[in-house]
Design a protein around this motif. Sequence first.
Motif: not given
Length: 72
Positions: A3-22
């Motif tokens: 999740l952390k790598e995905l968050q950084e790759a997508l440019g999200h500030d928070e992992s919760t943003t990544t989880l909310d979207i994906y």
Amino acid sequence: MNLKELQEALGHDESTTTLDIYGTMLSDTKTTAIKIDDVFKGLDDEMEKIKVKSVEREKSKVIQINKFRKIK
């Protein structure tokens, strides 16, 4: 990819943003990975097109300058 790598790759500030979207896609990691790879491939393809157009424009400028020089 975690999740952390995905968050950084997508440019999200928070992992919760990544989880909310994906988050709904993350239940099937193989499908998710394929979808994310497809997105990045699309971005790579678009960047390559931009690069090619830029090179073509520069070549065109050189040709125009060379034509101008021959006229003199």
